[in-house]
Motif scaffolding. Structure first.
Motif, PDB file in Angstrom:
ATOM      1  N   GLN A   1      40.825  38.563  31.238  1.00 30.98           N
ATOM      2  CA  GLN A   1      39.729  39.482  30.906  1.00 30.98           C
ATOM      3  C   GLN A   1      40.119  40.264  29.668  1.00 30.98           C
ATOM      4  OE1 GLN A   1      37.162  41.661  33.886  1.00 30.98           O
ATOM      5  NE2 GLN A   1      38.332  43.405  33.128  1.00 30.98           N
TER       6      GLN A   1
ATOM      7  N   SER B   1      38.667  41.851  25.415  1.00 33.40           N
ATOM      8  CA  SER B   1      37.838  41.704  24.219  1.00 33.40           C
ATOM      9  C   SER B   1      38.318  40.521  23.396  1.00 33.40           C
ATOM     10  CB  SER B   1      37.889  42.983  23.376  1.00 33.40           C
ATOM     11  OG  SER B   1      37.413  44.081  24.112  1.00 33.40           O
TER      12      SER B   1
ATOM     13  N   GLY C   1      34.353  30.926  32.319  1.00 36.91           N
ATOM     14  CA  GLY C   1      33.905  32.307  32.443  1.00 36.91           C
ATOM     15  C   GLY C   1      32.746  32.621  31.521  1.00 36.91           C
TER      16      GLY C   1
ATOM     17  N   MET D   1      26.716  35.628  38.976  1.00 31.14           N
ATOM     18  CA  MET D   1      27.524  36.825  38.775  1.00 31.14           C
ATOM     19  C   MET D   1      26.744  38.080  39.139  1.00 31.14           C
ATOM     20  SD  MET D   1      28.958  38.477  35.253  1.00 31.14           S
ATOM     21  CE  MET D   1      27.278  38.993  34.939  1.00 31.14           C
TER      22      MET D   1
ATOM     23  N   VAL E   1      30.240  38.494  27.411  1.00 36.65           N
ATOM     24  CA  VAL E   1      29.040  39.319  27.279  1.00 36.65           C
ATOM     25  C   VAL E   1      29.229  40.277  26.112  1.00 36.65           C
ATOM     26  CG1 VAL E   1      28.516  39.147  29.739  1.00 36.65           C
ATOM     27  CG2 VAL E   1      29.936  41.026  28.910  1.00 36.65           C
TER      28      VAL E   1
ATOM     29  N   THR F   1      33.080  40.384  25.097  1.00 38.49           N
ATOM     30  CA  THR F   1      34.086  40.738  26.088  1.00 38.49           C
ATOM     31  C   THR F   1      34.084  39.692  27.188  1.00 38.49           C
ATOM     32  OG1 THR F   1      33.824  43.110  25.654  1.00 38.49           O
ATOM     33  CG2 THR F   1      34.852  42.484  27.737  1.00 38.49           C
TER      34      THR F   1
ATOM     35  N   THR G   1      24.927  36.608  26.020  1.00 35.88           N
ATOM     36  CA  THR G   1      25.895  36.038  26.946  1.00 35.88           C
ATOM     37  C   THR G   1      26.199  34.608  26.535  1.00 35.88           C
ATOM     38  OG1 THR G   1      24.985  37.405  28.720  1.00 35.88           O
ATOM     39  CG2 THR G   1      26.418  35.582  29.367  1.00 35.88           C
TER      40      THR G   1
ATOM     41  N   LEU H   1      34.594  38.429  30.797  1.00 35.58           N
ATOM     42  CA  LEU H   1      34.636  38.980  32.136  1.00 35.58           C
ATOM     43  C   LEU H   1      35.747  38.304  32.932  1.00 35.58           C
ATOM     44  CD1 LEU H   1      30.825  39.223  32.939  1.00 35.58           C
ATOM     45  CD2 LEU H   1      32.328  40.937  31.933  1.00 35.58           C
ATOM     46  N   ALA H   2      36.142  38.935  34.041  1.00 35.13           N
ATOM     47  CA  ALA H   2      37.260  38.452  34.846  1.00 35.13           C
ATOM     48  C   ALA H   2      37.095  36.972  35.171  1.00 35.13           C
ATOM     49  CB  ALA H   2      37.370  39.267  36.124  1.00 35.13           C
ATOM     50  N   THR H   3      38.069  36.164  34.711  1.00 35.61           N
ATOM     51  CA  THR H   3      37.999  34.707  34.850  1.00 35.61           C
ATOM     52  C   THR H   3      39.282  34.204  35.481  1.00 35.61           C
ATOM     53  OG1 THR H   3      36.629  34.551  32.857  1.00 35.61           O
ATOM     54  CG2 THR H   3      37.712  32.531  33.617  1.00 35.61           C
TER      55      THR H   3
END
Length: 374
Positions: free
Chosen positions: A147, A149, A50, A75, A53, A129, A93, A131-133
């Motif tokens: 997902q 922090s 993932g 993405m 960011v 953070t 990133t 992201l959706a993985t």
């Protein structure tokens, strides 16, 4: 007020002694729950790829990490943003690998902890953070989505001429960061037999576990098949009720046995010896060669009204200590672990020298234990 008789005092002392002996024996015993696990009831490892960011300029360098650039572009395209052909220069990133242990009997909708590790040249994941993985199992199926922090334990601080790093800022965790989407079906209700897998395989321990279970059941329902496995035939009264059987069996207490072993970590100098380590009669001596060098420079002044110069003349002191005071020590046969440690400490031996001495005693055939070097 009557004083207790000598007979009553003796009875009280005997009762207290028996209680202490029973307490010490009970403390040496462990639950089967802590010694063995039910075969098939285990964790499964998940992995995913993932993006993190929101980093403060500590992300991957896109020119040096092409996979981060490709992932970022893909993405953004899924979100309707076209960046093909654009020169991306963001440093906020980072590409990461996400790992987790899928617990046994985890149900859909529950959460589990995950670990996030930087894959590129990111300097820190602090403040990022994830992201959706999707997290995949060994069969390629998605079992959870992560997902959240990222929390890290280390940090990096640097200026123009100095830099300090504490811990590992490129690895972090997210508590309850993954949501389970798929369950692993584990059928226990209709099992005809239960297999216990010992965490530390041992012939004696497996036999003691089987004997404790048979004593509790009142029948020969458990049998040790090998040092690491005990097979339990499910009694008729527990048919269809494996939870009750497992609950009662795992609370039984057994005294585990273990091999005499000495574990050595040469890198850190750590030595761990089991209580059953014994030493045959052996004589040993340990001597150190210590060389001490001291520098005491002397300033040489020229004579008055001469053309000489003031110079510093080196003066070196050299001292060699061969440790001649160390004598040959005799270690008697069958000494206990405490006596062995006390004897070696009396010689003034440090951990590094102790490692060499233990290996030498083993080579001489006098150490009745296995040495494992980590």
């Amino acid at each position: 007020m009557r004083k207790p008789s000598a007979f009553r005092l003796a009875a009280i002392v005997l009762a207290m002694s028996a209680a202490l002996v029973a307490a010490s024996a009970a403390s040496a015993m462990s639950r089967i729950k802590d010694l063995a696990a039910v075969e098939g009831v285990r964790q499964n490892q998940l992995i995913g790829y993932g993006l993190v960011v929101g980093l403060n300029g500590t992300g991957d360098t896109l020119n040096n990490s092409p996979f981060t650039k490709q992932s970022l572009q893909a993405m953004l395209e899924r979100l309707g943003v076209n960046t093909r052909g654009a020169n991306l220069r963001t440093a906020n990133t980072a590409a990461v690998m996400v790992t987790a242990n899928f617990p046994a009997f985890a149900t859909q909708g529950t959460r589990m902890d995950i670990t996030v590790s930087a894959l590129g040249d990111s300097k820190s994941l602090q403040g990022g953070t994830l992201l959706a993985t999707p997290l995949l199992g060994a069969d390629g199926e998605i079992y959870a989505v992560a997902q959240g922090s990222v929390a890290i334990a280390g940090f990096t601080a640097e200026g123009d001429a100095a830099k300090m790093t504490r811990g590992v800022p490129t690895v972090g965790r997210i508590a309850n960061g993954a949501l389970i989407e798929r369950e692993v079906n584990t059928q226990l209700r209709n099992l005809k037999q239960l297999r216990l897998a010992l965490r530390n395989p041992d012939f004696t321990t497996s036999r003691r576990i089987a004997a404790a279970i048979n004593d509790f059941m009142g029948a020969n329902t458990a049998e040790p098949t090998d040092p690491s496995t005990v097979v339990i035939q499910v009694p008729a009264r527990y048919a269809g009720n494996m939870m009750q059987l497992m609950t009662e069996v795992e609370q039984l207490r057994v005294e585990p046995d273990q091999n005499a072993k000495v574990v050595i970590d040469e890198r850190s100098g750590v030595i761990v010896m089991g209580k059953d380590v014994r030493v045959s009669t052996v004589a040993l001596a340990q001597g150190n060669l210590t060389v001490t060098i001291t520098e005491q420079p002397v300033v040489s002044q020229p004579q008055p009204f001469s053309n000489g110069e003031t110079v510093v003349v080196p003066r070196t002191g050299l001292k060699v200590d061969t440790g001649a005071g160390n004598k040959l020590a005799l270690v008697k046969e069958g000494v206990t672990l405490r006596e062995l440690v006390d004897g070696l400490n009396a010689l003034g031996i440090g951990p590094r020298d102790l490692i060499s001495i233990l290996q030498a005693i083993k080579a001489a055939g006098a150490l009745q234990a296995e040495i494992e070097v980590m």
